[in-house]
Scaffold this active site. Structure first.
Site, short mmCIF file in Angstrom:
data_model
loop_
_atom_site.label_atom_id
_atom_site.label_comp_id
_atom_site.label_asym_id
_atom_site.label_seq_id
_atom_site.Cartn_x
_atom_site.Cartn_y
_atom_site.Cartn_z
N PRO A 2 0.95 -1.25 -0.22
CA PRO A 2 0.07 0.08 0.04
C PRO A 2 0.78 1.28 0.05
O PRO A 2 1.77 1.25 0.88
CB PRO A 2 -0.72 0.02 1.21
CG PRO A 2 -0.85 -1.47 1.53
CD PRO A 2 0.70 -2.04 1.32
N GLU A 3 0.67 1.95 -1.11
CA GLU A 3 1.41 3.39 -1.05
C GLU A 3 0.24 4.52 -0.73
O GLU A 3 -0.92 4.28 -0.54
CB GLU A 3 1.85 3.52 -2.22
CG GLU A 3 3.12 2.50 -2.54
CD GLU A 3 3.85 2.88 -3.71
OE1 GLU A 3 4.31 3.85 -3.96
OE2 GLU A 3 4.52 1.83 -4.36
N LYS A 59 1.15 7.49 4.70
CA LYS A 59 0.67 6.26 4.60
C LYS A 59 -0.10 5.88 5.73
O LYS A 59 -0.45 4.68 6.33
CB LYS A 59 1.68 5.00 4.35
CG LYS A 59 2.37 5.21 3.05
CD LYS A 59 3.50 4.26 2.82
CE LYS A 59 4.44 4.66 1.89
NZ LYS A 59 5.54 3.49 1.90
N ARG A 133 0.60 -10.48 6.60
CA ARG A 133 1.87 -10.38 6.94
C ARG A 133 2.26 -9.99 8.50
O ARG A 133 3.23 -9.78 8.90
CB ARG A 133 2.64 -9.76 5.94
CG ARG A 133 2.72 -10.33 4.75
CD ARG A 133 3.40 -9.52 3.52
NE ARG A 133 4.81 -9.53 4.01
CZ ARG A 133 5.72 -8.99 3.04
NH1 ARG A 133 5.22 -8.32 1.92
NH2 ARG A 133 7.07 -8.82 3.43
N ASN A 185 7.50 2.33 -3.25
CA ASN A 185 8.53 2.00 -4.37
C ASN A 185 7.87 2.40 -5.73
O ASN A 185 8.80 2.84 -6.81
CB ASN A 185 8.96 0.35 -4.24
CG ASN A 185 10.15 0.08 -4.87
OD1 ASN A 185 11.12 1.10 -4.73
ND2 ASN A 185 10.33 -1.02 -5.28
#
Ligand SMILES: [Zn+2]
Length: 271
Positions: A2-3, A59, A133, A185
């Protein structure tokens, strides 16, 4: 991962469904994701409070909450999606009501089992942080000042000031959340390619003209990704592989690791 566009989509899910709702119960607390808070600490702080607004900086998402009467000051609860978390609203039986609009959010349907934090609301809805995660975070009263200005609203003067004093590679500087917040990224690679700026160039070596271009392209890249519902919708993203070619000039895509992250760029225009 997620950005800013994915996080904004997650914030919008909260905005659509939970404004004015009272928190009835806090459950499914993963104490690692919610560290340093204990399960009872979170429940004690939040149950009975009403969610009054949903915000985002970089974020980080946070909600302002208040007690009935609203005279105790606001308590903030923040959610960071980490490397793979998302926010899902379900009904009390666990049936999804809203999983968000981002392409990332649509990667797979909600399935119970990866809930790290859930809040049951007076409206019969449940907020769920779903995060396989476990790299997301839920916090009370987050330190918003630790984040740099939001990438979507940062002005040119502030961006220029934050770059000119740094010898860090521009790609790494853009990823530093304390400098500018919200860029990940894919947005970094897309923005630098749109600006034709080498990712490994020292931040302080950018010309005034390059910083102006970078600022304009950053906003365009973010607005385009927000509209298309994902950071993975940029022009360069599909070419980020060994056989990729620059969509603008046709040159081979080059690869290196910058700031610890896999980086793809045009071997001719960004050399
Ligand atoms: Zn090119």
């Amino acid at each position: 991962m997620p950005e800013l566009p994915e996080v904004e989509a997650a914030r919008a899910v909260l905005q659509r469904h939970v404004m004015g709702a009272r928190i009835v119960r806090v459950a499914d607390i993963d104490t690692y994701v919610c560290r340093p808070h204990s399960a009872s600490e979170l429940a004690h702080a939040l149950v009975g409070r009403t969610i009054v607004s949903a915000h985002r900086k970089g974020k980080l998402i946070w909600c302002e909450t208040s007690l009935p009467g609203g005279d105790d000051g606001h308590l903030r609860i923040s959610i960071h999606l980490g490397m793979g978390g998302r926010i899902v609203i379900t009904d009390e039986s666990g049936r999804p009501v809203d999983e968000g609009d981002s392409t990332y959010g649509r990667a797979g349907p909600y399935r119970p089992g990866w809930d790290r934090f859930t809040a049951v609301l007076s409206k019969g809805l449940v907020i769920r942080l779903v995060d396989k995660r476990r790299l997301g975070r839920v916090r009370l009263d987050p330190d918003l000042d630790a984040l740099g200005p939001d990438a979507l609203t940062v002005d040119l003067v502030t961006l220029r000031r934050s770059l000119e004093g740094s010898r860090m590679a521009i790609k790494a500087r853009l990823l530093d959340q304390a400098t500018i917040s919200g860029i990940g990224n894919l947005i970094a690679d897309e923005t630098l390619w749109q600006s034709a700026i080498p990712p490994h160039l020292a931040s302080s070596a950018l010309t005034s003209e390059q910083v102006t271009t970078l600022h304009r392209k950053l906003k365009q890249t973010l607005r385009s990704a927000l509209k298309a519902n994902g950071s993975d919708t940029g022009t360069i993203i599909a070419q980020r592989h060994a056989n990729g070619h620059c969509p603008r000039c046709g040159a081979r895509m080059a690869h290196e690791t910058v700031g610890g992250r896999s980086t793809w760029y045009c071997s001719r225009e960004q050399a």
